[in-house]
Write a protein that holds these residues in place. Structure first.
Motif, mmCIF file in Angstrom:
data_model
loop_
_atom_site.group_PDB
_atom_site.id
_atom_site.type_symbol
_atom_site.label_atom_id
_atom_site.label_comp_id
_atom_site.label_asym_id
_atom_site.label_seq_id
_atom_site.Cartn_x
_atom_site.Cartn_y
_atom_site.Cartn_z
ATOM 1 N N THR A 73 0.787 -1.241 0.000
ATOM 2 C CA THR A 73 0.000 0.000 0.000
ATOM 3 C C THR A 73 0.815 1.285 0.000
ATOM 4 N N ASN A 74 2.136 1.195 0.168
ATOM 5 C CA ASN A 74 2.934 2.420 0.246
ATOM 6 C C ASN A 74 3.561 2.815 -1.084
ATOM 7 N N LEU A 75 3.324 2.044 -2.138
ATOM 8 C CA LEU A 75 3.889 2.380 -3.442
ATOM 9 C C LEU A 75 3.111 3.558 -4.035
ATOM 10 N N LYS A 76 3.836 4.454 -4.699
ATOM 11 C CA LYS A 76 3.173 5.654 -5.203
ATOM 12 C C LYS A 76 3.935 6.237 -6.390
ATOM 13 N N ASN A 107 1.052 13.120 -4.713
ATOM 14 C CA ASN A 107 1.379 11.695 -4.710
ATOM 15 C C ASN A 107 0.098 10.870 -4.838
ATOM 16 N N PHE A 108 0.161 9.819 -5.639
ATOM 17 C CA PHE A 108 -0.985 8.947 -5.852
ATOM 18 C C PHE A 108 -0.566 7.490 -5.625
ATOM 19 N N PRO A 109 -1.352 6.731 -4.860
ATOM 20 C CA PRO A 109 -0.996 5.338 -4.578
ATOM 21 C C PRO A 109 -1.008 4.488 -5.835
ATOM 22 N N LEU A 110 -0.099 3.544 -5.868
ATOM 23 C CA LEU A 110 0.023 2.626 -6.998
ATOM 24 C C LEU A 110 -0.295 1.230 -6.473
ATOM 25 N N ILE A 111 -1.527 0.838 -6.620
ATOM 26 C CA ILE A 111 -2.005 -0.418 -6.044
ATOM 27 C C ILE A 111 -2.128 -1.525 -7.090
ATOM 28 N N LYS A 112 -2.697 -1.191 -8.233
ATOM 29 C CA LYS A 112 -3.018 -2.198 -9.241
ATOM 30 C C LYS A 112 -1.807 -2.530 -10.105
ATOM 31 N N ASP A 113 -1.651 -3.804 -10.434
ATOM 32 C CA ASP A 113 -0.606 -4.204 -11.366
ATOM 33 C C ASP A 113 -0.853 -3.563 -12.726
ATOM 34 N N LYS A 114 0.237 -3.175 -13.385
ATOM 35 C CA LYS A 114 0.194 -2.620 -14.739
ATOM 36 C C LYS A 114 -0.713 -1.400 -14.846
ATOM 37 N N THR A 115 -0.602 -0.509 -13.872
ATOM 38 C CA THR A 115 -1.301 0.773 -13.962
ATOM 39 C C THR A 115 -0.636 1.616 -15.041
ATOM 40 N N THR A 116 -1.432 2.164 -15.967
ATOM 41 C CA THR A 116 -0.871 2.914 -17.085
ATOM 42 C C THR A 116 -0.858 4.412 -16.798
ATOM 43 N N LEU A 117 -0.102 5.124 -17.591
ATOM 44 C CA LEU A 117 -0.030 6.580 -17.485
ATOM 45 C C LEU A 117 -1.411 7.198 -17.668
ATOM 46 N N VAL A 118 -2.164 6.710 -18.639
ATOM 47 C CA VAL A 118 -3.492 7.263 -18.909
ATOM 48 C C VAL A 118 -4.414 7.065 -17.709
ATOM 49 N N GLU A 119 -4.360 5.899 -17.087
ATOM 50 C CA GLU A 119 -5.193 5.648 -15.904
ATOM 51 C C GLU A 119 -4.833 6.604 -14.772
ATOM 52 N N MET A 120 -3.527 6.845 -14.562
ATOM 53 C CA MET A 120 -3.102 7.717 -13.474
ATOM 54 C C MET A 120 -3.484 9.170 -13.744
ATOM 55 N N ILE A 121 -3.394 9.602 -15.001
ATOM 56 C CA ILE A 121 -3.837 10.952 -15.352
ATOM 57 C C ILE A 121 -5.327 11.102 -15.061
ATOM 58 N N ALA A 137 4.813 3.135 -20.780
ATOM 59 C CA ALA A 137 3.910 3.970 -19.982
ATOM 60 C C ALA A 137 3.255 3.199 -18.845
ATOM 61 N N ILE A 138 3.709 1.954 -18.604
ATOM 62 C CA ILE A 138 3.272 1.221 -17.410
ATOM 63 C C ILE A 138 4.088 1.737 -16.233
ATOM 64 N N LEU A 139 3.403 2.222 -15.218
ATOM 65 C CA LEU A 139 4.078 2.956 -14.149
ATOM 66 C C LEU A 139 4.720 2.045 -13.122
ATOM 67 N N GLN A 140 5.793 2.551 -12.521
ATOM 68 C CA GLN A 140 6.505 1.862 -11.453
ATOM 69 C C GLN A 140 6.512 2.756 -10.219
ATOM 70 N N SER A 141 6.658 2.126 -9.055
ATOM 71 C CA SER A 141 6.705 2.895 -7.827
ATOM 72 C C SER A 141 7.884 3.862 -7.852
ATOM 73 N N GLY A 142 7.624 5.099 -7.431
ATOM 74 C CA GLY A 142 8.662 6.115 -7.411
ATOM 75 C C GLY A 142 8.731 6.954 -8.665
ATOM 76 N N ASP A 143 7.940 6.621 -9.682
ATOM 77 C CA ASP A 143 7.944 7.414 -10.911
ATOM 78 C C ASP A 143 7.500 8.850 -10.629
ATOM 79 N N ILE A 144 8.134 9.789 -11.306
ATOM 80 C CA ILE A 144 7.693 11.186 -11.302
ATOM 81 C C ILE A 144 7.164 11.494 -12.693
ATOM 82 N N ILE A 145 5.929 11.935 -12.756
ATOM 83 C CA ILE A 145 5.297 12.246 -14.038
ATOM 84 C C ILE A 145 5.167 13.764 -14.143
#
Length: 259
Positions: free
Chosen positions: A139-142, A154-168, A211-219
């Motif tokens: 739960t601490n990945l973001k 900061n936005f949590p990264l919970i789901k596998d293979k979260t894409t840039l478009v989903e995070m936007i 564009a599949i996001l990883q924990s610690g990415d800065i967009i």
């Protein structure tokens, strides 16, 4: 008087130009052009490949029992939130283990999320529960969203293979000043950051593996050219306006004194 008229007209025109902001069009996913980046073309990793580290927070529950991992949750590293149906989180210790009810310390550092879930499931099946179904999330990945985005932070990264478009989408979308052709994903350590540039006008960016996001990415979403141009013009105007006002006032005084 003719000079005064010219000066006054110039000031009026300058103020009109700086107050105008043309309509911004967000033409996403239209042009099928190649994305540019400064990284290699290989497929990037995703959350499913993330290895658990000390200090990570794990959300663990038995889907056969929606309340807790076990019927009577115990105190310790596990933190219970709320009452029935609560979600518990457990912090990974510095030695790489996590303390869980009944089964005690389990070494999870270095494991992926799915590997850790299977390990915990097997231990509970062996020691306590019949046919448990363990769900484990980190739960601490973001990721961090900056620039021309509606909701920065900061936005949590919970789901596998979260894409840039989903995070936007989670962040509320791009602002009217965003340059949708120049969206940077910055990852890696400070000494060797890797930058990937994504062009959202390209429809292929939806399925771009980079564009599949990883924990610690800065967009970072840059400004578009029109926004930069208007901002620069406003900066020049803020400096020129007092000077022009003084000149205009001086001309008025000179004009009245010669009457």
């Amino acid at each position: 008087m003719r000079i005064l008229t010219y000066i006054s007209s110039f000031i009026f025109l300058l103020l009109v130009l700086t107050s105008c902001s043309g309509k911004q069009y967000q033409t996403l996913f239209e042009q099928k052009t190649a994305n540019t980046d400064t990284t290699s073309r290989k497929t990037t990793g995703d959350l499913s490949a993330y290895r658990i580290k000390p200090q990570d927070l794990l959300q663990i529950r038995n889907l056969q029992n929606i309340s807790y991992v076990v019927d009577a949750p115990q105190t310790g590293n596990g933190t219970s939130v709320g009452g029935g149906g609560a979600i518990q989180t457990y912090q990974v210790d510095e030695d790489g283990s996590v303390a869980l009810p009944v089964i005690g310390h389990v070494a999870v550092a270095g494991l992926t999320r799915s590997q850790a879930a299977k390990l915990v499931e097997d231990l509970y099946r062996k020691n306590l529960l019949k046919d448990p179904i363990i769900e484990l999330k980190i739960t601490n990945l973001k990721v961090t969203m900056l620039g021309e985005i509606t909701g920065q932070g900061n936005f949590p990264l919970i789901k596998d293979k979260t894409t840039l478009v989903e995070m936007i989408g989670q962040a509320g979308g791009l602002t009217k000043n965003a340059n949708e052709t120049n969206i940077k994903i910055i990852r890696g350590d400070q000494s060797n950051p890797q930058i990937t540039v994504i062009n959202l006008r390209d429809v292929s960016s939806i399925n771009d593996p980079r564009a599949i996001l990883q924990s610690g990415d800065i967009i970072y979403i840059a400004q578009n050219k029109r926004s930069i141009r208007n901002e620069n013009l406003q900066n020049i105007t803020s400096i020129a306006q007092p000077v022009l006002l003084l000149i205009n006032t001086a001309l008025l005084i000179i004009s009245f004194s010669h009457r």
